[in-house]
Motif scaffolding. Structure first.
Motif, PDB file in Angstrom:
ATOM      1  N   THR A 170      31.998  25.074  46.269  1.00  0.00           N
ATOM      2  CA  THR A 170      32.906  24.899  47.326  1.00  0.00           C
ATOM      3  C   THR A 170      34.317  24.537  46.518  1.00  0.00           C
ATOM      4  O   THR A 170      35.377  25.016  47.038  1.00  0.00           O
ATOM      5  CB  THR A 170      32.419  23.887  48.291  1.00  0.00           C
ATOM      6  OG1 THR A 170      31.285  24.198  49.087  1.00  0.00           O
ATOM      7  CG2 THR A 170      33.642  23.884  49.179  1.00  0.00           C
ATOM      8  N   HIS A 171      34.316  23.679  45.550  1.00  0.00           N
ATOM      9  CA  HIS A 171      35.596  23.061  45.152  1.00  0.00           C
ATOM     10  C   HIS A 171      35.739  23.627  43.789  1.00  0.00           C
ATOM     11  O   HIS A 171      34.889  23.344  42.882  1.00  0.00           O
ATOM     12  CB  HIS A 171      35.683  21.761  45.463  1.00  0.00           C
ATOM     13  CG  HIS A 171      35.440  21.356  46.812  1.00  0.00           C
ATOM     14  ND1 HIS A 171      36.492  21.565  47.812  1.00  0.00           N
ATOM     15  CD2 HIS A 171      34.335  20.496  47.223  1.00  0.00           C
ATOM     16  CE1 HIS A 171      35.949  21.027  48.912  1.00  0.00           C
ATOM     17  NE2 HIS A 171      34.743  20.415  48.816  1.00  0.00           N
TER      18      HIS A 171
ATOM     19  N   TYR B  25      43.758  23.437  42.678  1.00  0.00           N
ATOM     20  CA  TYR B  25      42.529  23.466  43.352  1.00  0.00           C
ATOM     21  C   TYR B  25      42.278  24.668  44.366  1.00  0.00           C
ATOM     22  O   TYR B  25      43.225  25.404  44.960  1.00  0.00           O
ATOM     23  CB  TYR B  25      43.017  22.118  44.534  1.00  0.00           C
ATOM     24  CG  TYR B  25      41.832  22.287  45.460  1.00  0.00           C
ATOM     25  CD1 TYR B  25      40.485  21.854  45.336  1.00  0.00           C
ATOM     26  CD2 TYR B  25      42.137  22.553  46.833  1.00  0.00           C
ATOM     27  CE1 TYR B  25      39.563  21.910  46.163  1.00  0.00           C
ATOM     28  CE2 TYR B  25      41.142  22.640  47.935  1.00  0.00           C
ATOM     29  CZ  TYR B  25      39.582  22.175  47.530  1.00  0.00           C
ATOM     30  OH  TYR B  25      38.747  22.152  48.440  1.00  0.00           O
TER      31      TYR B  25
ATOM     32  N   GLY C   5      39.431  26.113  47.286  1.00  0.00           N
ATOM     33  CA  GLY C   5      38.258  25.979  48.034  1.00  0.00           C
ATOM     34  C   GLY C   5      37.684  27.128  48.531  1.00  0.00           C
ATOM     35  O   GLY C   5      38.587  28.048  49.047  1.00  0.00           O
TER      36      GLY C   5
END
Length: 358
Positions: free
Chosen positions: A174-175, A227, A229
């Motif tokens: 997910t991340h 980042y 996601g």
């Protein structure tokens, strides 16, 4: 606290938080057997993704940006107002700026190369070729609003070169977080010249202002974090990047510090197409120092007329062909422009790109 200190503090806190999360959850590599159109950030984001050990990627991007008319701060200012009210900072003759930019286009061809010697480290190289054109209006004599006419200037050639590394901080289904560290090498020319029309109705060749030069002339350090996601058919992410010139160039100046924040959301439309929305905020300082060869009575010759605060919105489309070839497009418009001094306004920008990894 200075801009540099605030940014360094934010990056450090992010890295500590990410590292703690990584220790708690454990790293996990993505399954790259199927390439999804939304698995990367929008094409206008650089250094957005990493690769597995031994993987190589080639990319090509074409960017076209149009600028038209002028603003003082965040307010529109006409050519006549500039020619009669904006002081000429290089002397009393003429007392005001008498040459006013009208339109400018910047076209950039970007070749990118990425290679991952390990799963946690990806190396990056980016080469740029620039083409710039500007149309300006010259006003007659020392005062008044009589126009002599328009003239065009242009420059083209290799821009500055960027090398960098991306270091994985955390990764699961997910991340994903990674660190961006870049070094911009001054390979672009700073001595581009053009024939100009002077207020005395004469043609002469002068060194063009900073906006028309091809490089910065300085070594620039860039630090940031990225980042990404993922969830079902959606992806989202953000990036913070801070850049600072490490030295004054041979012409006696250096570009201002710059902080860029961007965030995006993407959604898969079908098996081979996704769309994206992105916001970008940029704040940058004016040019520090000056080139003594750039002293014409034009707004772009004043080092204080650079930098400012800008907010842009971008819409993108991303596609994958044969589970191998990624083609993407992004269209950008300004939402807010608050320029230092008097500057040209950004009208629109589009970016198209191709990526292949093997």
């Amino acid at each position: 606290m200075s801009l540099f200190s605030k940014t360094a503090f934010a990056v450090a806190i992010s890295c500590l938080s990410i590292s703690a999360q990584a220790n708690e959850n454990g790293d996990h590599q993505h399954d790259h057997t199927k390439i999804l159109p939304q698995s990367h950030a929008p094409i206008g984001v650089m250094g957005d993704h990493m690769h597995n050990k031994g993987e190589f990627m080639f990319s090509y991007r074409y960017m076209d940006m149009d600028m038209e008319d002028n603003i003082q701060g965040r307010h529109n200012i006409s050519s006549d107002e500039i020619a009669t009210t904006v002081p000429n900072v290089f002397g009393d003759m003429p007392p005001t700026v008498r040459v006013v930019p009208q339109t400018m286009t910047t076209k950039m061809h970007m070749l990118g190369f990425m290679y991952a010697p390990t799963d946690d480290l990806t190396l990056m190289l980016m080469l740029n070729y620039l083409e710039r054109e500007m149309t300006l209006t010259t006003y007659a004599g020392m005062t008044g609003t009589t126009q002599l006419g328009d003239f065009d200037t242009e420059s083209s050639g290799l821009g500055d070169t960027k090398i960098g590394l991306l270091y994985r901080l955390h990764d699961n289904e997910t991340h994903h977080f990674h660190l961006n560290v870049n070094w911009q090498i001054p390979t672009g020319d700073l001595e581009e010249e053009a024939e100009v029309l002077t207020p005395m109705d004469m043609r002469t060749t002068l060194r063009m202002p900073y906006a028309m030069q091809l490089g910065s002339g300085s070594n620039i350090f860039e630090l940031g974090t990225t980042y990404n996601g993922y969830s079902n058919k959606s992806n989202w992410g953000g990036q913070i990047m801070y850049s600072k010139a490490l030295d004054t160039n041979d012409e006696g100046y250096q570009v201002g510090d710059k902080l860029q924040l961007t965030a995006w959301y993407g959604h898969q439309l079908n098996d081979f197409l996704s769309s994206s929305l992105r916001l970008t905020y940029i704040t940058s300082d004016p040019i520090d120092g000056m080139d003594t060869e750039i002293i014409a009575p034009v707004t772009t010759a004043n080092p204080e007329n650079y930098g400012g605060n800008y907010l842009n919105a971008s819409f993108g489309l991303n596609t994958v062909i044969a589970n191998k070839h990624r083609v993407a497009f992004e269209y950008t418009v300004p939402l807010e422009q608050n320029a230092n001094g008097v500057q040209m306004k950004m009208d629109k920008m589009f970016t198209v790109g191709y990526q292949i990894a093997f």
